[in-house]
Design a protein around this motif. Structure first.
Motif, PDB file in Angstrom:
ATOM      1  N   GLN A 163      25.390 -53.708   5.438  1.00 23.06           N
ATOM      2  CA  GLN A 163      26.995 -53.960   5.608  1.00 23.06           C
ATOM      3  C   GLN A 163      27.413 -53.014   4.278  1.00 23.06           C
ATOM      4  O   GLN A 163      27.047 -52.319   3.392  1.00 23.06           O
ATOM      5  CB  GLN A 163      27.153 -55.262   5.371  1.00 23.06           C
ATOM      6  CG  GLN A 163      26.471 -56.325   6.547  1.00 23.06           C
ATOM      7  CD  GLN A 163      27.386 -57.700   5.839  1.00 23.06           C
ATOM      8  OE1 GLN A 163      27.209 -58.335   5.337  1.00 23.06           O
ATOM      9  NE2 GLN A 163      27.601 -58.888   7.172  1.00 23.06           N
ATOM     10  N   LYS A 164      28.376 -52.573   5.063  1.00 17.70           N
ATOM     11  CA  LYS A 164      29.174 -51.833   3.700  1.00 17.70           C
ATOM     12  C   LYS A 164      29.940 -52.690   2.408  1.00 17.70           C
ATOM     13  O   LYS A 164      30.548 -53.766   2.937  1.00 17.70           O
ATOM     14  CB  LYS A 164      30.673 -50.461   4.517  1.00 17.70           C
ATOM     15  CG  LYS A 164      29.942 -49.832   5.389  1.00 17.70           C
ATOM     16  CD  LYS A 164      29.069 -48.832   4.876  1.00 17.70           C
ATOM     17  CE  LYS A 164      29.247 -48.010   5.669  1.00 17.70           C
ATOM     18  NZ  LYS A 164      28.348 -46.822   4.624  1.00 17.70           N
ATOM     19  N   GLU A 165      30.046 -52.312   1.538  1.00 20.20           N
ATOM     20  CA  GLU A 165      30.325 -52.544   0.491  1.00 20.20           C
ATOM     21  C   GLU A 165      31.229 -53.608   0.396  1.00 20.20           C
ATOM     22  O   GLU A 165      32.630 -52.257   0.611  1.00 20.20           O
ATOM     23  CB  GLU A 165      29.929 -52.565  -1.028  1.00 20.20           C
ATOM     24  CG  GLU A 165      30.199 -53.485  -2.192  1.00 20.20           C
ATOM     25  CD  GLU A 165      29.148 -53.201  -3.906  1.00 20.20           C
ATOM     26  OE1 GLU A 165      29.493 -53.429  -4.254  1.00 20.20           O
ATOM     27  OE2 GLU A 165      28.095 -52.339  -2.563  1.00 20.20           O
ATOM     28  N   ARG A 307      31.253 -49.101  -8.825  1.00 23.56           N
ATOM     29  CA  ARG A 307      30.139 -49.108  -9.144  1.00 23.56           C
ATOM     30  C   ARG A 307      29.291 -47.373  -9.382  1.00 23.56           C
ATOM     31  O   ARG A 307      28.577 -46.926  -9.194  1.00 23.56           O
ATOM     32  CB  ARG A 307      29.233 -48.933  -7.665  1.00 23.56           C
ATOM     33  CG  ARG A 307      29.332 -50.341  -6.758  1.00 23.56           C
ATOM     34  CD  ARG A 307      28.637 -51.150  -7.338  1.00 23.56           C
ATOM     35  NE  ARG A 307      27.691 -51.190  -7.566  1.00 23.56           N
ATOM     36  CZ  ARG A 307      26.790 -51.575  -6.634  1.00 23.56           C
ATOM     37  NH1 ARG A 307      27.027 -52.341  -5.402  1.00 23.56           N
ATOM     38  NH2 ARG A 307      25.164 -51.751  -6.748  1.00 23.56           N
ATOM     39  N   ARG A 315      27.195 -43.894  -3.907  1.00 22.57           N
ATOM     40  CA  ARG A 315      28.590 -44.820  -4.709  1.00 22.57           C
ATOM     41  C   ARG A 315      28.929 -44.637  -2.718  1.00 22.57           C
ATOM     42  O   ARG A 315      29.957 -45.456  -2.097  1.00 22.57           O
ATOM     43  CB  ARG A 315      28.907 -44.245  -5.161  1.00 22.57           C
ATOM     44  CG  ARG A 315      28.593 -44.944  -6.610  1.00 22.57           C
ATOM     45  CD  ARG A 315      29.217 -43.950  -7.804  1.00 22.57           C
ATOM     46  NE  ARG A 315      30.609 -44.698  -8.352  1.00 22.57           N
ATOM     47  CZ  ARG A 315      30.966 -43.607  -8.736  1.00 22.57           C
ATOM     48  NH1 ARG A 315      30.881 -42.901  -8.877  1.00 22.57           N
ATOM     49  NH2 ARG A 315      32.256 -43.813  -9.020  1.00 22.57           N
ATOM     50  N   LEU A 318      27.954 -46.420   0.087  1.00 23.44           N
ATOM     51  CA  LEU A 318      28.722 -48.352   0.348  1.00 23.44           C
ATOM     52  C   LEU A 318      29.856 -48.615   0.801  1.00 23.44           C
ATOM     53  O   LEU A 318      29.944 -49.480   1.191  1.00 23.44           O
ATOM     54  CB  LEU A 318      28.282 -49.086  -1.338  1.00 23.44           C
ATOM     55  CG  LEU A 318      27.086 -48.840  -1.423  1.00 23.44           C
ATOM     56  CD1 LEU A 318      26.925 -48.998  -3.622  1.00 23.44           C
ATOM     57  CD2 LEU A 318      26.581 -49.806  -1.149  1.00 23.44           C
ATOM     58  N   PHE A 319      30.822 -47.208   0.779  1.00 21.74           N
ATOM     59  CA  PHE A 319      31.954 -48.328   1.246  1.00 21.74           C
ATOM     60  C   PHE A 319      32.626 -47.068   2.660  1.00 21.74           C
ATOM     61  O   PHE A 319      32.238 -46.056   2.731  1.00 21.74           O
ATOM     62  CB  PHE A 319      32.680 -47.475  -0.354  1.00 21.74           C
ATOM     63  CG  PHE A 319      32.901 -48.337  -1.238  1.00 21.74           C
ATOM     64  CD1 PHE A 319      33.180 -49.229  -1.386  1.00 21.74           C
ATOM     65  CD2 PHE A 319      31.581 -47.767  -2.454  1.00 21.74           C
ATOM     66  CE1 PHE A 319      32.689 -50.697  -2.707  1.00 21.74           C
ATOM     67  CE2 PHE A 319      31.725 -48.498  -3.367  1.00 21.74           C
ATOM     68  CZ  PHE A 319      32.041 -49.562  -3.547  1.00 21.74           C
ATOM     69  N   SER A 323      36.001 -51.358   4.606  1.00 27.07           N
ATOM     70  CA  SER A 323      35.504 -52.241   3.615  1.00 27.07           C
ATOM     71  C   SER A 323      36.996 -52.957   2.907  1.00 27.07           C
ATOM     72  O   SER A 323      36.573 -54.148   1.953  1.00 27.07           O
ATOM     73  CB  SER A 323      35.169 -51.473   1.907  1.00 27.07           C
ATOM     74  OG  SER A 323      33.781 -50.764   2.453  1.00 27.07           O
ATOM     75  N   SER A 330      36.690 -61.392   1.266  1.00 22.84           N
ATOM     76  CA  SER A 330      35.587 -61.925   0.426  1.00 22.84           C
ATOM     77  C   SER A 330      36.449 -61.812  -0.431  1.00 22.84           C
ATOM     78  O   SER A 330      36.143 -62.688  -1.836  1.00 22.84           O
ATOM     79  CB  SER A 330      34.885 -61.030   0.143  1.00 22.84           C
ATOM     80  OG  SER A 330      34.221 -60.338   0.910  1.00 22.84           O
ATOM     81  N   ARG A 356      31.232 -61.225   2.179  1.00 22.75           N
ATOM     82  CA  ARG A 356      30.511 -60.468   0.661  1.00 22.75           C
ATOM     83  C   ARG A 356      30.053 -62.319  -0.097  1.00 22.75           C
ATOM     84  O   ARG A 356      28.933 -61.509  -0.599  1.00 22.75           O
ATOM     85  CB  ARG A 356      30.399 -59.661  -0.038  1.00 22.75           C
ATOM     86  CG  ARG A 356      30.973 -58.330   1.804  1.00 22.75           C
ATOM     87  CD  ARG A 356      29.564 -57.501   2.480  1.00 22.75           C
ATOM     88  NE  ARG A 356      30.184 -56.774   3.362  1.00 22.75           N
ATOM     89  CZ  ARG A 356      30.441 -57.161   4.816  1.00 22.75           C
ATOM     90  NH1 ARG A 356      30.510 -58.243   4.763  1.00 22.75           N
ATOM     91  NH2 ARG A 356      30.732 -55.895   5.165  1.00 22.75           N
ATOM     92  N   ARG A 357      30.991 -62.496  -0.232  1.00 25.90           N
ATOM     93  CA  ARG A 357      31.872 -63.390  -1.059  1.00 25.90           C
ATOM     94  C   ARG A 357      31.894 -64.614  -1.122  1.00 25.90           C
ATOM     95  O   ARG A 357      33.362 -64.674  -0.520  1.00 25.90           O
ATOM     96  CB  ARG A 357      32.074 -62.792  -3.044  1.00 25.90           C
ATOM     97  CG  ARG A 357      31.534 -61.821  -3.333  1.00 25.90           C
ATOM     98  CD  ARG A 357      32.747 -61.358  -4.741  1.00 25.90           C
ATOM     99  NE  ARG A 357      34.099 -61.755  -4.770  1.00 25.90           N
ATOM    100  CZ  ARG A 357      34.835 -61.724  -5.210  1.00 25.90           C
ATOM    101  NH1 ARG A 357      34.443 -61.781  -7.453  1.00 25.90           N
ATOM    102  NH2 ARG A 357      35.991 -62.501  -5.437  1.00 25.90           N
TER     103      ARG A 357
END
Length: 371
Positions: A163-165, A307, A315, A318-319, A323, A330, A356-357
């Motif tokens: 998963q992308k951040e 990040r 970095r 990740l995105f 995102s 999130s 994600r959260r």
């Protein structure tokens, strides 16, 4: 003068261009016809052309390009193995899938290629099924030579999805603060804030028009109101409405950012987000490509120092455009049903994949069961 998107988007290879052209030709010629025993007429011929137009609209250009690439790869693999891609052979396709999963290379004389992920292999198979259908063949994915091999690949090589951040609220604020206050900066600020607040896909962002039916390639339109903006989108899952309320202050309000861009760019008709002249002082007529959104996110993530403990290459990996959607899912501290509606998901489970959260134990079934 070409737009910034046109200058920075690399042209596809001649091989893929030809493959894409062939895929469209399949739909335009062999895909839609009248039975051989029916005599042609002017009326029927016109209906055939209309039906072909609808058939082409069944898949986006990006999907057609992906299918063309899938077919070109499979056809080349068949040539190297001394076989033909037509008619479909479940046995050969099963071997092809095994080759993709094992990364054994296109031929014994060449070095081994990288093995593909289960998701990519599954998508390649879908591309082959579509290509065969356009050529008048049916690919039976339940045939044991295909289904059993694919099941084994998934069992042996299956991994949780990468998963992308998520871009969180503090991140998006830091990203927009790096943008200049010229015309291009106003546009990019509106893209980021609108995409974030609406949980929009990058294709949905750039497909917006100012009004309904402004352009043939429109993917939706906007209506700015006193309390916010209403977006009507022809999205991946069908038509839906997205409400974007005004923010607590103008500097971070997506609706205000949109109004500022439209006002200073003098846009009152057609695509909402377009390219700008080289000096960044004039809006052009050309709609932005969705790749611009991805590049914008990656560039502002670096500029904002998000990040920063990681190397630049990590970095950037990740995105992505997703995102923004993951960030809204999130960060929004509201009932999950509202997030699900905003993202246009058919199920709450899909929405949770974007979160994600979240408090995974907010509902404690152990205690509810009496333990």
């Amino acid at each position: 003068m070409p737009s910034e998107t046109e200058k920075s988007t690399p042209a596809p290879t001649e091989e893929l261009k030809e493959a894409h052209k062939n895929e469209r030709a399949e739909v335009e010629s062999d895909g839609i016809t009248i039975p051989s025993h029916v005599a042609g007429s002017g009326t029927l011929d016109r209906l055939i052309d209309t039906a072909r137009d609808y058939a082409l609209a069944a898949a986006s250009d990006n999907t057609l390009k992906a299918y063309a690439k899938d077919w070109a790869h499979f056809a080349r693999w068949c040539r190297l193995k001394g076989t033909a891609p037509l008619p479909p052979s479940p046995e050969i396709i099963g071997l092809y899938l095994a080759d993709l999963a094992s990364g054994s290379g296109p031929s014994p004389s060449q070095s081994a290629s990288r093995s593909l992920s289960v998701t990519t292999i599954d998508r390649r198979l879908s591309g082959l099924a579509w290509n065969y259908a356009q050529r008048g063949f049916a690919l039976d994915r339940t045939n044991r030579h295909i289904a059993t091999v694919l099941s084994g690949i998934k069992r042996k090589h299956g991994r949780p999805p990468v998963q992308k951040e998520a871009i969180l609220a503090k991140d998006i604020l830091a990203m927009v603060s790096t943008l200049p206050h010229d015309l291009r900066g106003l546009r990019d600020r509106a893209i980021l804030l609108l995409g974030y607040a609406g949980g929009l896909r990058r294709s949905e962002i750039v497909s917006l028009d100012v009004h309904k039916d402004d352009t043939p390639d429109s993917g939706g339109w906007i209506e700015i109101m006193k309390k916010g903006a209403l977006l009507t989108l022809n999205a991946k899952t069908g038509w839906r409405e997205v409400e974007i309320g005004r923010g607590s202050k103008d500097q971070t309000c997506p609706v205000h950012a949109l109004e500022q861009w439209l006002h200073f760019a003098k846009i009152s008709f057609g695509p909402v987000f377009v390219g700008t002249s080289r000096d960044g002082k004039r809006a052009l007529d050309t709609r932005l490509n969705d790749k611009h959104v991805a590049r914008l996110i990656k560039r502002t993530v670096l500029d904002a120092g998000i990040r920063s403990e990681l190397p630049e290459k990590e970095r950037l990996a990740l995105f992505s455009g997703h995102s923004l959607r993951a960030g809204l899912a999130s960060s929004a501290e509201v009932d999950e049903r509202y997030v699900q509606k905003q993202l246009g998901h058919a199920s709450a489970e899909m929405t949770r994949r974007y979160q994600r959260r979240r408090d995974r134990f907010r509902v404690n079934l152990t205690k509810a069961a009496g333990l």
